[in-house]
Design a protein around this motif. Structure first.
Motif, PDB file in Angstrom:
ATOM      1  N   GLN A 241     -33.041  20.841   1.807  1.00  0.00           N
ATOM      2  CA  GLN A 241     -33.317  21.531   3.058  1.00  0.00           C
ATOM      3  C   GLN A 241     -32.175  22.487   3.352  1.00  0.00           C
ATOM      4  OE1 GLN A 241     -34.071  18.696   6.169  1.00  0.00           O
ATOM      5  NE2 GLN A 241     -36.048  18.105   5.342  1.00  0.00           N
ATOM      6  N   PRO A 243     -30.951  25.242   6.402  1.00  0.00           N
ATOM      7  CA  PRO A 243     -31.070  26.073   7.607  1.00  0.00           C
ATOM      8  C   PRO A 243     -30.348  27.394   7.377  1.00  0.00           C
ATOM      9  CG  PRO A 243     -29.389  24.407   7.921  1.00  0.00           C
ATOM     10  CD  PRO A 243     -29.968  24.166   6.552  1.00  0.00           C
ATOM     11  N   LYS A 256     -33.747  33.038  12.425  1.00  0.00           N
ATOM     12  CA  LYS A 256     -33.108  31.734  12.309  1.00  0.00           C
ATOM     13  C   LYS A 256     -34.177  30.692  12.035  1.00  0.00           C
ATOM     14  CE  LYS A 256     -30.003  28.689  14.934  1.00  0.00           C
ATOM     15  NZ  LYS A 256     -29.291  28.528  16.248  1.00  0.00           N
ATOM     16  N   GLY A 257     -33.939  29.823  11.044  1.00  0.00           N
ATOM     17  CA  GLY A 257     -34.922  28.794  10.729  1.00  0.00           C
ATOM     18  C   GLY A 257     -34.470  27.895   9.602  1.00  0.00           C
ATOM     19  N   GLY A 258     -35.248  26.869   9.326  1.00  0.00           N
ATOM     20  CA  GLY A 258     -34.940  25.925   8.264  1.00  0.00           C
ATOM     21  C   GLY A 258     -35.982  25.986   7.166  1.00  0.00           C
ATOM     22  N   MET A 282     -39.971  32.966  13.808  1.00  0.00           N
ATOM     23  CA  MET A 282     -38.545  32.732  13.569  1.00  0.00           C
ATOM     24  C   MET A 282     -37.716  34.011  13.742  1.00  0.00           C
ATOM     25  SD  MET A 282     -38.342  30.227  10.242  1.00  0.00           S
ATOM     26  CE  MET A 282     -39.111  28.600  10.198  1.00  0.00           C
ATOM     27  N   PRO A 297     -25.605  29.345   6.676  1.00  0.00           N
ATOM     28  CA  PRO A 297     -26.071  28.158   7.406  1.00  0.00           C
ATOM     29  C   PRO A 297     -25.417  28.140   8.784  1.00  0.00           C
ATOM     30  CG  PRO A 297     -25.305  27.572   5.216  1.00  0.00           C
ATOM     31  CD  PRO A 297     -24.851  28.956   5.473  1.00  0.00           C
ATOM     32  N   PRO A 298     -26.087  27.640   9.810  1.00  0.00           N
ATOM     33  CA  PRO A 298     -25.520  27.643  11.167  1.00  0.00           C
ATOM     34  C   PRO A 298     -24.156  26.996  11.264  1.00  0.00           C
ATOM     35  CG  PRO A 298     -27.825  27.000  11.222  1.00  0.00           C
ATOM     36  CD  PRO A 298     -27.431  27.081   9.781  1.00  0.00           C
TER      37      PRO A 298
END
Length: 301
Positions: A241, A243, A256-258, A282, A297-298
């Motif tokens: 996974q 993000p 922004k999303g995963g 998104m 990634p965030p």
């Protein structure tokens, strides 16, 4: 000062030999080892206390050693003693050189390996203590591995090996393509992408980061972003996974999303291209300035 053990004539050699190019230990550059065979001569350290019987033993053992190629250094195991009370392991070995000139070694990490080549102990030694090694010589020496340097429970009495720990050869950071990319991407485009990866500063050792290749805002409002996933570590990574945040030249968040990747594997020291599709919901900014942009990634913001 490490004093040599005193042996009798019936003592047998217990360890294996480990020979490498002198360049790998000294960090020098020579013409290579070549095919010239060198018979090393016994050399006892001037301050080592060795009686005649032990010296005879070392001379006999040295005569039995295999020849070295020119410009090699070698460690040839003689004896291993495990001190049960202290946990220390003392290893006696020949330090051999087939260089044409005398050499003084410096700080070097040595490994003690079991018969299967698995590590028993690791320690840095200052080999300058051996003194200047004469050209084409073989000098016996004792190496003590304290308990804290020992990693294995089982200490073999035979067929062990004392070895130089060599730095891994630098391998250029390279492109890795998923099977579907290999099939769909033209050979010419693959070559261009490979050249781009090789000519771009690689990630730092141990670092994993993302480098934007191209982006496109589609008519349905989705954003398609192709990134290089760059693995600077010496281990393969597997992403299940991920993000992601896309930021434009003004520092605004565009999308922004995963993503579920299924997992996606990236081999050590490689960059793998992958396309991420952010659906319309998104996307946070439709008039983004993509003259300069980045993806991360965030948690790395």
């Amino acid at each position: 000062m490490s004093w040599l053990k005193k042996f009798t004539r019936d003592k047998k050699k217990q360890g294996k030999d480990h020979a490498v190019s002198s360049d790998e230990v000294l960090g020098t550059s020579s013409d290579g080892s070549g095919e010239e065979q060198i018979k090393t001569r016994l050399s006892i350290h001037p301050q080592a206390q060795v009686n005649d019987e032990s010296k005879y033993f070392y001379q006999f053992l040295n005569n039995e050693l295999p020849d070295l190629k020119r410009n090699q250094l070698s460690l040839s195991g003689i004896d291993l003693e495990h001190h049960e009370k202290t946990g220390m392991v003392s290893v006696t070995a020949f330090v051999r050189t087939s260089l044409e000139k005398p050499v003084t070694l410096g700080k070097t990490t040595l490994l003690l390996l079991n018969p299967e080549g698995e590590r028993i102990a690791r320690k840095e030694f200052d080999l300058a203590e051996l003194g200047e090694l004469p050209a084409e010589s073989s000098r016996p020496w004792q190496f003590d591995f304290e308990k804290k340097t020992i990693e294995a429970k089982e200490i073999p009495s035979e067929d062990w090996q004392l070895a130089f720990e060599l730095k891994p050869k630098e391998v250029p950071h390279r492109l890795e393509l998923d099977e579907n990319w290999e099939k769909s991407l033209a050979v010419e485009e693959q070559e261009k992408l490979s050249a781009f990866v090789q000519n771009t500063e690689p990630p730092k050792p141990g670092e994993v980061n993302f480098l934007g290749l191209q982006q496109a805002m589609k008519q349905d409002g989705s954003l398609h972003v192709t990134l290089l996933i760059r693995n600077g570590s010496q281990k393969n990574i597997s992403l299940e996974q991920l993000p992601l945040v896309i930021e434009d030249a003004k520092g605004d968040v565009v999308a922004k999303g995963g993503f579920k990747l299924g997992p996606l594997s990236v081999s050590s020291n490689t960059s793998k291209p992958w396309t991420f599709i952010f659906p319309k919901e998104m996307v946070q900014k439709t008039d983004a300035d993509f003259s300069r942009w980045k993806a991360y990634p965030p948690q790395q913001a």
